[in-house]
Design a protein around this motif. Sequence first.
Motif, PDB file in Angstrom:
ATOM      1  N   GLU A   1      65.396  70.209  34.799  1.00  0.00           N
ATOM      2  CA  GLU A   1      64.513  70.406  35.964  1.00  0.00           C
ATOM      3  C   GLU A   1      63.343  69.426  35.925  1.00  0.00           C
ATOM      4  N   LYS A   2      62.823  69.172  34.719  1.00  0.00           N
ATOM      5  CA  LYS A   2      61.727  68.234  34.591  1.00  0.00           C
ATOM      6  C   LYS A   2      62.176  66.825  34.956  1.00  0.00           C
TER       7      LYS A   2
ATOM      8  N   ASN B   1      69.919  65.449  47.056  1.00  0.00           N
ATOM      9  CA  ASN B   1      69.967  65.417  45.584  1.00  0.00           C
ATOM     10  C   ASN B   1      71.121  64.543  45.055  1.00  0.00           C
TER      11      ASN B   1
ATOM     12  N   TYR C   1      71.384  61.839  43.415  1.00  0.00           N
ATOM     13  CA  TYR C   1      70.566  60.906  42.644  1.00  0.00           C
ATOM     14  C   TYR C   1      71.390  59.725  42.109  1.00  0.00           C
TER      15      TYR C   1
ATOM     16  N   GLU D   1      60.828  58.743  45.501  1.00  0.00           N
ATOM     17  CA  GLU D   1      59.914  58.747  46.658  1.00  0.00           C
ATOM     18  C   GLU D   1      58.994  57.536  46.605  1.00  0.00           C
TER      19      GLU D   1
ATOM     20  N   ARG E   1      69.524  62.260  33.401  1.00  0.00           N
ATOM     21  CA  ARG E   1      69.947  63.473  34.110  1.00  0.00           C
ATOM     22  C   ARG E   1      71.440  63.722  33.880  1.00  0.00           C
TER      23      ARG E   1
ATOM     24  N   GLU F   1      64.628  66.025  36.945  1.00  0.00           N
ATOM     25  CA  GLU F   1      64.880  65.959  38.390  1.00  0.00           C
ATOM     26  C   GLU F   1      63.575  65.810  39.172  1.00  0.00           C
ATOM     27  N   ARG F   2      62.525  66.509  38.684  1.00  0.00           N
ATOM     28  CA  ARG F   2      61.234  66.356  39.373  1.00  0.00           C
ATOM     29  C   ARG F   2      60.725  64.927  39.233  1.00  0.00           C
ATOM     30  N   ASN F   3      60.817  64.395  38.029  1.00  0.00           N
ATOM     31  CA  ASN F   3      60.373  63.016  37.826  1.00  0.00           C
ATOM     32  C   ASN F   3      61.213  62.032  38.628  1.00  0.00           C
TER      33      ASN F   3
ATOM     34  N   ALA G   1      62.714  62.659  41.460  1.00  0.00           N
ATOM     35  CA  ALA G   1      62.338  62.758  42.871  1.00  0.00           C
ATOM     36  C   ALA G   1      61.051  61.991  43.137  1.00  0.00           C
ATOM     37  N   VAL G   2      60.114  62.063  42.188  1.00  0.00           N
ATOM     38  CA  VAL G   2      58.839  61.352  42.369  1.00  0.00           C
ATOM     39  C   VAL G   2      59.068  59.845  42.348  1.00  0.00           C
TER      40      VAL G   2
END
Length: 711
Positions: free
Chosen positions: A311-312, A265, A267, A322, A286, A314-316, A318-319
């Motif tokens: 949280e939203k 994490n 980022y 990736e 973030r 962080e999910r975006n 991570a996507v």
Amino acid sequence: MDETEIDFRHLFGIVRRQIKLIVATIALVLAIAVVAVFSITPMYSGTTLILVDPSRKNLLDPSNISGSSSTDSARVESEVEIVDSDAVLLSVISEKGLITDPEFGVKLGLRAKILAALRIRELTLPTGQDALGVVLSRFKSNITVSRRGLTYLIAVTVRSENAARAAELANAIAETYIRSQIDSKISTTRESRDIIQRQLIDAEKAVVLAEKAFDDYIFGNVNSFVTATGRSDLADLRNRINELTSERSSTESRVADLRQKLQGNDYQTLAAELENEAVAALSKQRADLQRALGEAAAGSARAVNLRQELEKIERNLAVEAETALSELQASVGDYDKQASTLRRDLNTAILGSNLPADTLAQIYRLQQMARNAATQYQALLARSQTLETESALQIADSRVVSPAFPPTGPSSPKVMLILAVAGLFAVGAGFALAFIFENFIGGFTSEEQVQAITRLPLATVVPRHSATTAQHSVSDALIDSPLSMYAESIRRLRATIDNTLQANMPPPVDGRPRLGFVIMMSSALPGEGKSTMSLSLARTLALSGASTLIIDCDFRKPSIQRHLNLEPSSGLVDFLVGDIASDDLLQSIVKTDEKTSLTAIVGARRSDVPTDQLITQERFTRLVQTARSRFDYVVLDSPPIEPVVDGLYLAKYADVITFVIRWAKTPQRLCVHSLQRLAQTKAEHCRIMTLLNQQEGKIGYYSAYSDYYSE
């Protein structure tokens, strides 16, 4: 024709005489069969038909391969043994819970209960493997697996006390067998796959080593190739390949490092190194949210909203990270493709150059080794994938063509068949016992049998003859029916006795007159017609003109007076005990037959003294001597040999002993025993002959010459 008629009459005679024994035997055997049949627990049979297809089945290869007829037959026989194997039956026992089944399960048998009752063994149920073995043995004894002729059909039959249970177990055996067949094929396929996969590892290593050997040789000798060919582009291709290899390694290391930061994490660092605008923008958002969340009051609505937004983001993030890493990872593949293309160009350029022959040979050898390793690897890989697919597509070589259904009636016991067989056996046993009793135990039924067993001459055979009324004697037939078969048989007896006496008696000496002959009539048991034969012989002798005397020597059961219809007289017993003087002998005890010139000494009552003492006294000897001097023939009607000893003492007075045997009644053993006893006590010159009395039916010469007789 005559012999056939005689045989049938003989058989019918045996049946008539032994009808009670035959009927009793048939009734006993049938009663036992009925009790046995209805005491047997009915058993029902369920049969499942299985068809075995010996051709190889492979869904990936639609063509079926069949063997020869001999191998197919052996295959079917092998499948029969597999169906009946312990492995299949144990699976059914476990699946159907037969260990606790009331019919096949573990229980105490009759033998165990008896041993326990006798305190020879404790009353305990088997457990563990012993219990399983007992159930398997009991279950297997109620199963029949057989091939139907020379077909491909296997019949599985289960017998049970319950019709539905029999069908259920037969189907269960078939299903378990087919399932085990599929499992076996899957297991074999997977074992083959595992073996090939282990070989794949070695094949893969061989491919890598072969490629590496080829690349090492090419790259290690580029300078010499440049020198030999003068082509500088070969060195440029090599350098470019090295650069691509270095860039690939660098990129791959970078991807691994960035993926590790993504998992941690981190980022901010990830956004800086990825140099991706979307990731950088999300990373900045973030950071702003984290700063705002730190300023908001804990637990407030604003803090909750900020946290959800964080949280939203962080999910975006991570996507997007990736996705960027995947694009970076794809560039590694591009480096591989470019390097592979350059290697082919380098190899083509080198092989197209004017190189020495030994160098080209070495290059071709390494290249061929690499190709062979790759080909082998591809073949193993393809076969491994095929076996993996086959393991999921296996089908059984056998199938159920006719499942078992609950039978409507029991298969055993077959009541009608058992009763029919028992009936036939009962009839056969009845006739066999009748034959055995008639010919070996019960008595004599033929002239040849008498002569063979007694080893004595047979004087005559006297047919059965009945008195006309109760007041008449059978011997009256000599007077009333002189041309009857009965009268002729008695005359035949007289002729045989006369011939025997003339041949064996010595002539008188010193001119003395010949004394009379003493003929003793004897038998083994009472009721064999001895007294009737004695009187009949005495009467036929008297009718022939000879002076004849008959003496009733049966002091316990005298009967001559009854046959002659005379008044009973106790004179003979009184004389023998000394109550009558010898001078008064003839006047006191001698009687005369009204129908013939026969003289008789009869009895009247049972003696009060032992009868053998009457015969062994001197008075009886004088009686016989006096009778010899006055009569041509003296007939002694003796008591039977087996019950009393009187006849043995009388034998010493006789010149001829006629032993009466009753047709089919006198036991053979007793007959032989009595004759042996007589032979030990008779006079040396005395001859013993036999007489077969009361023969049934017109047999022998009586049948052949029946026209000569009249009743």
